[in-house]
Design a protein around this motif. Structure first.
Motif, mmCIF file in Angstrom:
data_model
loop_
_atom_site.group_PDB
_atom_site.id
_atom_site.type_symbol
_atom_site.label_atom_id
_atom_site.label_comp_id
_atom_site.label_asym_id
_atom_site.label_seq_id
_atom_site.Cartn_x
_atom_site.Cartn_y
_atom_site.Cartn_z
ATOM 1 N N GLY A 141 0.820 -1.208 0.000
ATOM 2 C CA GLY A 141 0.000 0.000 0.000
ATOM 3 C C GLY A 141 0.850 1.252 0.000
ATOM 4 O O GLY A 141 0.550 2.247 -0.692
ATOM 5 N N VAL A 173 -8.805 5.818 -2.819
ATOM 6 C CA VAL A 173 -8.395 4.449 -2.523
ATOM 7 C C VAL A 173 -9.632 3.558 -2.484
ATOM 8 O O VAL A 173 -10.573 3.816 -1.729
ATOM 9 N N VAL A 176 -10.388 -0.903 1.575
ATOM 10 C CA VAL A 176 -9.717 -0.375 2.765
ATOM 11 C C VAL A 176 -9.336 -1.512 3.697
ATOM 12 O O VAL A 176 -9.796 -1.609 4.832
ATOM 13 N N GLY A 180 -4.942 -0.793 1.682
ATOM 14 C CA GLY A 180 -5.686 0.442 1.476
ATOM 15 C C GLY A 180 -5.463 1.466 2.574
ATOM 16 O O GLY A 180 -5.299 2.655 2.307
ATOM 17 N N ALA A 196 -11.790 7.512 0.160
ATOM 18 C CA ALA A 196 -11.687 6.052 0.077
ATOM 19 C C ALA A 196 -13.064 5.418 0.193
ATOM 20 O O ALA A 196 -14.000 6.015 0.736
ATOM 21 N N ASP A 198 -15.120 1.260 0.464
ATOM 22 C CA ASP A 198 -15.024 -0.176 0.696
ATOM 23 C C ASP A 198 -16.438 -0.709 0.800
ATOM 24 O O ASP A 198 -17.371 0.051 1.117
ATOM 25 N N THR A 259 -6.432 0.762 -6.340
ATOM 26 C CA THR A 259 -7.401 -0.301 -6.072
ATOM 27 C C THR A 259 -6.702 -1.479 -5.387
ATOM 28 O O THR A 259 -5.596 -1.856 -5.767
ATOM 29 N N THR A 260 -7.362 -2.057 -4.392
ATOM 30 C CA THR A 260 -6.719 -3.094 -3.568
ATOM 31 C C THR A 260 -7.606 -4.312 -3.319
ATOM 32 O O THR A 260 -7.254 -5.169 -2.515
#
Length: 375
Positions: A141, A173, A176, A180, A196, A198, A259-260
């Motif tokens: 991250g 982002v 999370v 993130g 962010a 999620d 993006t995660t």
């Protein structure tokens, strides 16, 4: 005879990390184990053979390192055909990518090895110090933001100069988790305006605690998005539609998007479409940390940086390996924390319990035994 731990040089392309450091070699020796390190194993992580020798490890070629080994440590799983000399039933302790490398898991079973997949470590309190996904994602991250900053043709922080004001970059982002949260913190430290999102509503407070703006669907109630082990689950069609509309409007205003999102054992969920990329201004940057699992971004190419609609899309691949010294140190501690937690002094070796042992054990007694692979 003392238990022997073998530390092999990684052979996967681009892999620079190593599964033990002089610090953990000393700690294993203190438990009563002997440690053998393949010559050159730590060079790409800035650790010399002399450093390992000074810590008490025996240095040798691959054959000498494996001879009589009871436990074989690795970052990525070693080729089962290249482990000759290890003791029957030897443990292979590494990140084994069980879903992507099922044939290799079957080969471990056929060869009689007991393969322990560290990425299957349960997300429970007592296993936090053993969690390789968290330790490596934390660094990923951080590095994702640095990659974005390097590719972005403008400054991150607002700058007021005699020649005029430079506006702060807007960073978004998506996802999370550990990666993130670190991306949010790093982008904030660099001076960006950070937001962010999620699918897990519980992350809203975490986002706010880091000084970022949460972007959440409020019109669809009763969807928490919390799956087992702290991972996100896939959302309903209704939620996905509302999320897409909200995100589309937000992405169009962003300079940086990271993006995660990952779902264990399944392709990464699609978060950004080609049409959404087209709404971003030229020169914007997207870093997709899920590129190796299919990608969160439409059209992403793992290991490459491409340009679509004037937007740079970085397909991050094994990003932890770009910070080999730190990522190796953390990974090695994860492995030591795991083995030492179960060390039986009388037996002179680790003895696993059911909660963690059954969760991470892939093969035993010549068979694949993990329920997640037997489905």
């Amino acid at each position: 005879m003392a238990l022997k731990i073998a530390v092999l040089k990684e052979t996967a392309p681009g892999e620079t990390r190593v599964s033990a450091t002089p610090e953990t070699v000393k700690k294993f020796a203190a438990l009563g184990a002997t440690v053998a390190v393949e010559s050159g194993a730590g060079l790409t992580a800035s650790i010399s053979d002399a450093d390992y020798a000074a810590a008490g490890a025996a240095i040798g070629d691959r054959a000498a390192t494996l001879a009589g080994a009871d436990i074989i440590l690795g970052i990525q799983g070693a080729d089962p055909t290249g482990l000759a000399g290890a003791n029957p039933g030897a443990w292979i302790v590494a990140g084994l990518a069980p879903f992507a490398e099922r044939a290799r898991v079957d080969a471990y079973a056929a060869a009689g090895y007991e393969a322990l997949a560290m990425e299957f470590m349960p997300r429970i309190t007592r296993a936090q110090s053993m969690d390789i996904l968290s330790s490596q994602s934390n660094l990923a991250g951080y590095k994702a933001v640095l990659l974005a900053a390097a590719e972005y043709g403008r400054a991150f922080p607002m700058m007021m100069t005699a020649a005029g004001t430079v506006s702060a970059a807007k960073a978004f982002v998506m996802g999370v988790g550990v990666a993130g949260l670190q991306a949010i913190a790093t982008a904030r430290r660099l001076g960006a305006q950070v937001s962010a999102t999620d699918v897990r509503s519980a992350t809203k407070e975490q986002i706010q605690s880091l000084g970022a703006k949460p972007i959440f669907v409020e019109s669809v109630k009763g969807i928490e998005g919390e799956g087992s082990g702290g991972y996100a689950t896939e959302m309903s069609d209704e939620y996905q539609k509302a999320q897409a509309e909200l995100v589309s409007a937000h992405i169009a205003k962003q300079d940086i998007v990271i993006t995660t999102a990952l779902i264990p054992g399944r392709p990464a969920p699609r978060l950004i479409s080609d049409a959404q990329i087209a709404t971003m201004r030229a020169g914007s940057v997207i870093v997709d940390l899920a590129a190796e699992s299919g990608g969160n971004v439409e059209g992403v190419v793992a290991g490459e940086t491409i340009v679509k609609h004037g937007v740079k899309i970085i397909g991050a691949k094994n990003i932890a390996a770009t910070m080999a010294a730190d990522s190796s140190a953390l990974f090695a501690r994860n492995l030591f924390n795991f083995l030492s937690a179960f060390w039986d002094k009388e037996a002179g070796k680790p003895v696993l319990d059911a909660e963690i042992g059954d969760a991470i054990r892939l093969t035993q007694g010549g068979k694949v035994v993990n329920p997640r692979l037997l489905g």
